[in-house]
Write a protein that holds these residues in place. Structure first.
Motif, PDB file in Angstrom:
ATOM      1  N   ARG A 256       0.804  -1.223   0.000  1.00 20.21           N
ATOM      2  CA  ARG A 256       0.000   0.000   0.000  1.00 20.21           C
ATOM      3  C   ARG A 256       0.838   1.276   0.000  1.00 20.21           C
ATOM      4  N   LEU A 257       2.127   1.159   0.271  1.00 19.33           N
ATOM      5  CA  LEU A 257       2.960   2.342   0.434  1.00 19.33           C
ATOM      6  C   LEU A 257       4.087   2.375  -0.581  1.00 19.33           C
ATOM      7  N   GLN A 266       1.020   7.120   0.119  1.00 17.64           N
ATOM      8  CA  GLN A 266      -0.095   6.174   0.049  1.00 17.64           C
ATOM      9  C   GLN A 266      -1.160   6.760  -0.856  1.00 17.64           C
ATOM     10  N   ARG A 267      -1.680   5.951  -1.762  1.00 12.65           N
ATOM     11  CA  ARG A 267      -2.762   6.393  -2.647  1.00 12.65           C
ATOM     12  C   ARG A 267      -3.946   5.452  -2.448  1.00 12.65           C
ATOM     13  N   GLU A 268      -5.066   6.046  -2.052  1.00 15.87           N
ATOM     14  CA  GLU A 268      -6.289   5.275  -1.811  1.00 15.87           C
ATOM     15  C   GLU A 268      -7.454   5.973  -2.502  1.00 15.87           C
ATOM     16  N   ASP A 325      -2.588   4.093   6.498  1.00 21.77           N
ATOM     17  CA  ASP A 325      -1.908   2.819   6.741  1.00 21.77           C
ATOM     18  C   ASP A 325      -0.925   2.997   7.891  1.00 21.77           C
ATOM     19  N   HIS A 328       2.954   3.873   7.769  1.00 24.64           N
ATOM     20  CA  HIS A 328       3.598   5.187   7.759  1.00 24.64           C
ATOM     21  C   HIS A 328       4.450   5.377   9.008  1.00 24.64           C
TER      22      HIS A 328
END
Length: 452
Positions: A256-257, A266-268, A325, A328
């Motif tokens: 996720r990172l 992080q891109r969500e 997340d 981090h």
């Protein structure tokens, strides 16, 4: 305590913050924590809790300056990008110097320059007794795997000074801090400014003396929480749009990172969260930016123990960005896996600056290893594995080198199968600062062949 600005009702997570911070300080023995929020380009909240100097009972306030440790990397990376935008350096040009493989500035900012992990912390007279060049040996070709390395940011600091013709501190102050309105920001082994400074403390509350390292570009920044939050919000405005976008172009380090230019990214769902943490003796810091929300946060403490910092960050992010997340806070790019290496015995040498150190590793059938290092009695410790390493373990055994004897009393080995042998590294380090002060982290190549 201080509250600045209007519109606090739109900022989630501030209700109950007093209780969260006070509880975190008490539970984790942390002297103080300073919290700040910037919205748009303005600081809208700044408040501190606890004691900036437990020895004198001096209270922390929003004006208190803290060490930033590795949050400094975000400032160094911005300076590199600014120099590139001005035509002073090329992010993709191979660097000159005594490198086995020439890295680029882009690779170094992303921790993909091929250098291993490393730090040294020294207390007392300068220069320190360790030659960092002895450990600045690339372990892979640049552009490959991610490995968080202060060596790379040290090289970037030298590149900046060469390209700009100015000391790094001068360039950071004049070209970053002043244009961004960061009155408290400074760079150096000790804070050279006039503001009140938080005394750095061990995990059990002892004060640290002044500390210096051979890699200041990686961790020698100082600022208030308010100025860190403002830096996170305002810094993109110094760059060309395409360069600002590249800062957040993070290559994957976990599912996720990613890691961009001095930022964990992080891109969500199209939204971005960027951050950088920092930790060293007496410092646990965190900077977070939510560019799509026009919001940034900073949480700074003066304790080696990161637990209080993490508790405050989790509270704020649960309200502001539930998708945050927790990686981090402590990104792990090499997750654990099942230990599948078959039992056996291997012997060889650890390649130290003073010469080869004999070592034997016996992998037992109960997920333990027996380590025989130099003339130390053998010790048996638990073994594990990770995505990168087929076997790894830590032992409280002194690597018998002059550098390790200074303040690195433990050794960790991480090895992968290489034909019928094992190849990897041996790390001399100190596991925390509950006893004494944090010491250097020294990586040595290691190669073993079947014993007997």
């Amino acid at each position: 305590m201080s509250l600045r600005g209007e519109g606090m009702s739109v900022l989630n997570g501030l209700d109950g913050l007093d209780e969260v911070c006070e509880k975190a300080l008490a539970e984790h023995g942390c002297p103080s924590v300073s919290v700040a929020v910037a919205q748009g380009d303005e600081l809208v909240f700044a408040r501190a809790y606890g004691r900036a100097d437990p020895g004198t009972d001096r209270a922390a306030g929003p004006e208190t300056v803290y060490g930033l440790a590795s949050v400094t990397k975000s400032f160094t990376a911005l300076a590199v990008c600014l120099a590139a935008d001005r035509g002073l350096l090329d992010l993709d040009a191979p660097l000159s110097g005594a490198h086995r493989w020439a890295p680029t500035a882009r690779q170094l900012m992303r921790h993909r320059g091929g250098f291993p992990a490393y730090y040294d912390f020294h207390y007392g007279d300068r220069p320190g007794p360790i030659d960092p060049g002895a450990y600045r040996r690339q372990v892979r070709e640049p552009g490959g795997g991610f490995e968080y390395s202060n060596h790379g940011y040290h090289v970037l600091g030298g590149l900046l000074e060469e390209a700009t013709g100015r000391p790094l501190r001068t360039f950071l102050r004049e070209q970053l801090a002043e244009p961004l309105g960061l009155a408290s920001f400074e760079f150096g082994d000790a804070y050279p400014g006039s503001g009140p400074v938080a005394v750095r403390c061990t995990a059990d509350g002892r004060a640290y003396p002044d500390c210096w390292t051979s890699h200041p570009a990686a961790g020698a920044g100082w600022a208030t929480a308010g100025d860190v939050a403002l830096f996170a919000r305002r810094s993109a405005g110094l760059l060309r749009p395409e360069t600002a976008a590249a800062v957040l172009d993070g290559l994957p380090i976990t599912d996720r990172l990613g890691y961009g230019f001095g930022r964990i990214v992080q891109r969500e769902g199209g939204a971005v969260i960027s951050s950088h943490g920092g930790g060293m003796g007496g410092v646990a810091a965190m900077m977070i930016d939510l560019p799509d929300r026009g919001l940034s946060l900073a949480v700074l403490t003066n304790s080696t123990n990161k637990a209080a910092r993490d508790a405050v960050v989790r509270h704020l992010m649960a309200a502001q960005a539930p998708e945050f997340d927790p990686g981090h806070l402590q990104p792990v790019s090499d997750p654990a896996r099942e230990l599948t290496l078959s039992p056996g015995s291997w012997a060889g040498v650890i390649d130290a600056p003073e010469g080869g150190i004999p070592v034997q590793v016996d992998l037992l059938d109960d997920r333990r290893v027996r380590l025989r290092l130099a003339d130390h009695p053998p010790v048996t410790v638990p073994a594990a594995a990770s995505r990168q390493w087929d076997v790894q373990f830590v032992a409280d055994v002194q690597l018998p080198t002059a550098d390790a004897r200074l303040n690195s009393p433990s050794v960790g080995l991480a090895l992968r199968a290489d034909g019928d042998g094992l190849t990897g590294r041996a790390v001399a380090f100190k596991n925390g600062d509950h006893d004494g002060l944090l010491g250097p982290f020294l990586v040595h190549p290691c190669r073993l062949r079947p014993a007997g």
